[in-house]
Design an enzyme around this catalytic site. Structure first.
Site, PDB file in Angstrom:
ATOM      1  N   ASP A   1     -27.089   8.922   1.851  1.00 60.47           N
ATOM      2  CA  ASP A   1     -28.056   9.995   2.143  1.00 60.47           C
ATOM      3  C   ASP A   1     -27.482  11.336   2.588  1.00 60.47           C
ATOM      4  OD1 ASP A   1     -27.728  10.075   4.957  1.00 60.47           O
ATOM      5  OD2 ASP A   1     -29.534   8.965   5.385  1.00 60.47           O
TER       6      ASP A   1
ATOM      7  N   CYS B   1     -50.215   1.303  -2.991  1.00 63.95           N
ATOM      8  CA  CYS B   1     -50.890   1.879  -1.822  1.00 63.95           C
ATOM      9  C   CYS B   1     -52.407   1.858  -1.986  1.00 63.95           C
ATOM     10  CB  CYS B   1     -50.426   3.318  -1.599  1.00 63.95           C
ATOM     11  SG  CYS B   1     -48.733   3.469  -1.002  1.00 63.95           S
TER      12      CYS B   1
ATOM     13  N   CYS C   1     -51.295   6.016   6.764  1.00 65.17           N
ATOM     14  CA  CYS C   1     -50.145   6.818   7.195  1.00 65.17           C
ATOM     15  C   CYS C   1     -50.517   8.284   7.369  1.00 65.17           C
ATOM     16  CB  CYS C   1     -48.986   6.667   6.213  1.00 65.17           C
ATOM     17  SG  CYS C   1     -49.370   7.128   4.500  1.00 65.17           S
TER      18      CYS C   1
END
Length: 351
Positions: A139, A194, A200
């Protein structure tokens, strides 16, 4: 690797690579081809909209994000690996303590841990197939890791922008290993699971999501308490609550993370920084902070950021016992910490 992989065409050295990856702690592995990034233009739009906030490293390396060949010339295949971190239930935060995002509970910088594993994998490949060139990244390289993970069949990007896996949720790190060899590729993940859920988005304390799949980092508690330098917008401070480093709210409310069977557990001994003593942070000097946290995720935020965050949390907690510790910073040369402490004291007796 996923069941869809063409195992019969997999070279022996990569089979060994996959086996050692699993043994070393990577719980998911998928392979995708090196292609131009579909999400490149979306990344440009996100930056131009100002949603990257102070993370200038995206714009500074924008051209490299066009293709993984910007990271490794001649790359043809990418192995995307997932390494889980503790997902145990979060305990109630005691007054005087600050919450820490789960990925940092171990107290160890995950970059160091995963790079060590990848280095061992690279050594294995080089000993078995010296003609193979490879590069590992965790990352920090200009790669769109979540897009690559979708191409490698590891999951889909949730409405909170994080990668989701049906069995492992989202509590894991992603790493990529680029190869100059053509490998059997896994079936891309093309479906989102989802559905109509917006848990969220609804739960975000600072309303950081502009829309499904788009995060305004300048309002995100994780960005504000880790990456952001300088003072935090006073309008966002109360929403930070008890979070002194990072935030897990959008992951905690996700149904794919809430089933115990899908959580990676660890012993309490693995959680040395599950929470931190806020007054202790305020009383630290640079040398003490360095000795204790040089190899931890907290080092990225540095002492100034941690003391700023500690002051904000103490102010949110209305912790009267912290007043003397806060007052000691009021005339500090560090105006960021001094201002945060003054704000915190003002919260003790709001008008």
């Amino acid at each position: 690797m996923n069941a869809e992989s063409s195992v019969s065409q997999t070279p022996r050295w990569f089979t060994e690579f996959a086996g050692q990856a699993s043994e070393s702690g990577f719980t998911l592995l998928g392979v995708c081809p090196v292609v131009d990034a579909n999400g490149f233009h979306s990344l440009v739009d996100w930056i131009e909209a100002g949603y990257a906030a102070g993370m200038d490293y995206f714009a500074n390396r924008i051209d490299a994000y066009r293709s993984p060949t910007g990271v490794m010339v001649g790359a043809k295949s990418i192995a995307v690996l997932a390494s889980p971190y503790p997902a145990a239930e979060r305990e109630a935060c005691q007054t005087g303590s600050g919450r820490v995002a789960r990925y940092a509970w171990s107290g160890t910088d995950y970059h160091d841990v995963i790079h060590k594993r990848i280095k061992a994998l690279k050594k294995l490949v080089q000993s078995s197939a010296p003609e193979v060139s490879l590069r590992g990244c965790v990352d920090t390289a200009p790669l769109l890791e979540r897009e690559l993970a979708e191409l490698a069949g590891l999951g889909w990007r949730g409405k909170n922008t994080l990668l989701l896996h049906r069995e492992q949720g989202s509590y894991f790190f992603l790493a990529c290993v680029l190869f100059d060899q053509v490998l059997p590729y896994d079936t891309p993940q093309e479906k989102s699971y989802c559905g109509s859920c917006t848990a969220c988005l609804d739960a975000c304390p600072t309303d950081a999501f502009v829309q499904e799949g788009t995060l305004n980092a300048g309002r995100c508690i994780s960005y504000l308490t880790i990456e952001h330098r300088g003072s935090i917008d006073p309008d966002l401070r109360s929403a930070i609550g008890d979070w002194v480093f990072g935030c897990d709210v959008c992951q905690e409310v996700c149904p794919w993370n809430r089933k115990p069977s899908r959580q990676f557990q660890a012993s309490e001994d693995s959680f040395p920084t599950r929470s931190v003593d806020l007054i202790e942070i305020l009383e630290m000097d640079e040398e003490t902070f360095r000795q204790r946290y040089r190899k931890s995720p907290f080092w990225r935020t540095r002492l100034q950021g941690m003391q700023r965050n500690a002051a904000i949390v103490l102010g949110n907690q209305r912790n009267q016992t912290a007043v003397s510790a806060l007052e000691r910073h009021l005339h500090s040369e560090d105006h960021v910490v001094a201002e945060a402490c003054a704000w915190a004291i003002a919260q003790m007796n709001p008008m």
